[in-house]
Design a protein around this motif. Sequence first.
Motif, short mmCIF file in Angstrom:
data_model
loop_
_atom_site.label_atom_id
_atom_site.label_comp_id
_atom_site.label_asym_id
_atom_site.label_seq_id
_atom_site.Cartn_x
_atom_site.Cartn_y
_atom_site.Cartn_z
N THR A 164 0.54 -1.62 -0.15
CA THR A 164 -0.35 -0.28 -0.25
C THR A 164 1.33 1.16 -0.46
OG1 THR A 164 -1.70 -1.37 1.18
CG2 THR A 164 -2.21 1.40 1.21
N TYR A 165 0.79 1.96 -1.09
CA TYR A 165 0.99 3.27 -0.80
C TYR A 165 0.66 4.79 0.47
CZ TYR A 165 3.83 2.43 -5.11
OH TYR A 165 4.73 2.24 -6.10
N ARG A 166 0.52 4.14 1.78
CA ARG A 166 0.77 5.05 2.86
C ARG A 166 1.17 6.45 2.51
NH1 ARG A 166 -1.53 0.49 5.22
NH2 ARG A 166 -0.60 -1.51 4.45
N ILE A 167 -0.20 7.70 3.30
CA ILE A 167 -0.31 8.73 3.08
C ILE A 167 0.49 9.13 4.45
CG2 ILE A 167 -1.53 10.74 2.67
CD1 ILE A 167 -3.69 9.45 1.02
N PHE A 168 0.97 9.50 4.46
CA PHE A 168 1.71 10.34 5.52
C PHE A 168 1.47 11.90 5.93
CE2 PHE A 168 4.45 6.79 5.35
CZ PHE A 168 5.10 7.12 6.83
N GLY A 169 1.19 13.24 4.58
CA GLY A 169 0.69 13.95 5.56
C GLY A 169 -0.20 14.37 3.61
N GLU A 170 -0.25 15.38 4.11
CA GLU A 170 -1.54 16.18 2.51
C GLU A 170 -1.34 17.14 3.02
OE1 GLU A 170 -4.85 14.04 1.88
OE2 GLU A 170 -5.07 13.16 3.49
N THR A 171 -1.91 17.86 1.86
CA THR A 171 -3.00 19.41 2.20
C THR A 171 -4.19 18.66 2.84
OG1 THR A 171 -4.06 20.95 1.16
CG2 THR A 171 -3.81 18.94 -0.54
N LEU A 172 -5.06 20.27 3.32
CA LEU A 172 -6.46 20.03 4.32
C LEU A 172 -7.69 20.72 3.30
CD1 LEU A 172 -4.50 20.75 7.82
CD2 LEU A 172 -5.84 18.92 7.57
N ASP A 173 -6.77 21.44 2.39
CA ASP A 173 -7.74 22.04 2.14
C ASP A 173 -7.48 21.88 0.13
OD1 ASP A 173 -5.20 24.14 1.89
OD2 ASP A 173 -6.22 24.61 3.71
N ILE A 174 -6.85 22.85 -0.69
CA ILE A 174 -6.71 23.15 -1.82
C ILE A 174 -5.16 22.53 -2.18
CG2 ILE A 174 -8.39 25.01 -2.41
CD1 ILE A 174 -5.85 27.10 -2.31
N ALA A 175 -4.92 22.43 -3.15
CA ALA A 175 -3.71 21.90 -3.47
C ALA A 175 -2.43 23.03 -4.09
CB ALA A 175 -3.69 20.67 -5.03
N ILE A 176 -1.43 22.34 -4.11
CA ILE A 176 -0.54 23.22 -4.37
C ILE A 176 -0.66 23.79 -5.68
CG2 ILE A 176 1.37 21.97 -5.44
CD1 ILE A 176 3.15 23.79 -3.76
N GLY A 177 -0.92 23.27 -7.12
CA GLY A 177 -0.95 23.56 -8.02
C GLY A 177 -1.84 23.98 -8.08
N ASN A 178 -3.41 23.63 -7.35
CA ASN A 178 -4.52 25.12 -7.57
C ASN A 178 -4.53 25.77 -7.17
OD1 ASN A 178 -7.49 25.29 -6.14
ND2 ASN A 178 -7.51 24.80 -8.44
N CYS A 179 -3.29 26.23 -6.24
CA CYS A 179 -3.11 27.54 -5.20
C CYS A 179 -2.66 28.10 -6.44
CB CYS A 179 -1.83 26.81 -4.02
SG CYS A 179 -1.99 28.83 -3.20
N LEU A 180 -1.10 27.44 -7.47
CA LEU A 180 -1.04 27.95 -8.23
C LEU A 180 -1.58 28.58 -9.63
CD1 LEU A 180 2.65 25.80 -8.39
CD2 LEU A 180 2.36 28.66 -7.11
N ASP A 181 -2.75 27.86 -10.00
CA ASP A 181 -3.10 28.03 -10.81
C ASP A 181 -4.05 29.21 -10.31
OD1 ASP A 181 -2.69 25.84 -12.07
OD2 ASP A 181 -4.13 24.79 -11.83
N ARG A 182 -4.28 29.28 -9.41
CA ARG A 182 -5.46 30.30 -9.23
C ARG A 182 -4.90 31.79 -9.02
NH1 ARG A 182 -9.13 27.34 -4.19
NH2 ARG A 182 -9.79 29.78 -4.27
N PHE A 183 -3.26 31.99 -8.47
CA PHE A 183 -2.91 32.79 -8.27
C PHE A 183 -2.47 33.67 -10.17
CE2 PHE A 183 0.74 35.86 -7.03
CZ PHE A 183 0.50 36.95 -7.05
#
Length: 352
Positions: A164-183
């Motif tokens: 299994t690919y275990r998720i250690f950490g992740e975004t709590l809201d938007i993805a970083i790419g979405n943040c860049l796109d919106r800016f």
Amino acid sequence: MSSPRTIIALGLEGSANKLGVGIVKHTYPSGITASELAPQYEELANIRDTYNPPAGHGFQPRDVAAHHRALILPLLDKALAQAKLQPQDIDCICFTKGPGMGAPLQSVALVARTLSQLWNKPLVGTNHCVGHIEMGRAITGAQNPVVLYVSGGNTQVIAYSQQTYRIFGETLDIAIGNCLDRFARVLKLPNDPSPGYNIEQYAKKGSKYIPLPYTVKGMDVSFSGILSFIEQLAKTQKDKYSAEDLCYSLQETMFAMLVEITERAMAHINSSEVLVVGGVGCNVRLQEMMGEMAKERGGNVFATDMRYCIDNGIMIAQAGALAFARGETTKMQDTWITQRFRTDQVHVAWRD
């Protein structure tokens, strides 16, 4: 010793604004009975087309789906011609089951189902995130890295354990790419070749660091606050801060957050390797910052170029072929798509 076996897989990707068709060939020199035996990888075709809305605008699911419907058959013809194959040469048809945008996913899944019935070939529904990981592993040769998966729809720190690919950490809201796109929309930057790429070019010209919200919560990150803050600066203090300095500061802050949680994951599993995948993984500055951290730990960073880090069809073919070699297929009644297909829901049968 059993005779060599080859698997030729067709991959169809269309979870967002990138439409990709890829064909990969796997050769197992000594059969496939040993799950630890990695196949010899050969790329036969990797064709892609991108839907780009006007500058200052994002892409709507219905428009992306229309783009995919219009171009998927021409791209399929190009891929088969590039690979010098006929439909009868294909062993399985792999498609993105999720995660992603609903309408584009539906459009591509429909084509996969139709081809399966026309060509009488089995289907393999594939996780988009796992496709990125397996493509990265195949191209770079990384053995057991901590994976930083950064894209328009996802931001995750991942490590493998017990199939299994275990998720250690992740975004709590938007993805970083979405943040860049919106800016990028706020700055009215072009969408061609991508908003994130254009922000990267602006950032290279920036020199003044502007303090921005830095939000790391344990192993998770948050980007919505930094986006709101920098949007206000761009709109209300244009005379004080240049677009280049804003892009530079945004990248430096968000990438530092990612380096922090990635290093923590490396320490936890005692790994010296980092594999950066996903569209934002093309960013040279992110690779530099991650490389500095890994070097201090005596490790290495593995990354790919735009052919593979940006969504593509061959990554779906790669992950699907690995599953198919272990006897996994998707029944027609189970070929529904889901926008919430998490990385840790996949049984990674091809790894020990």
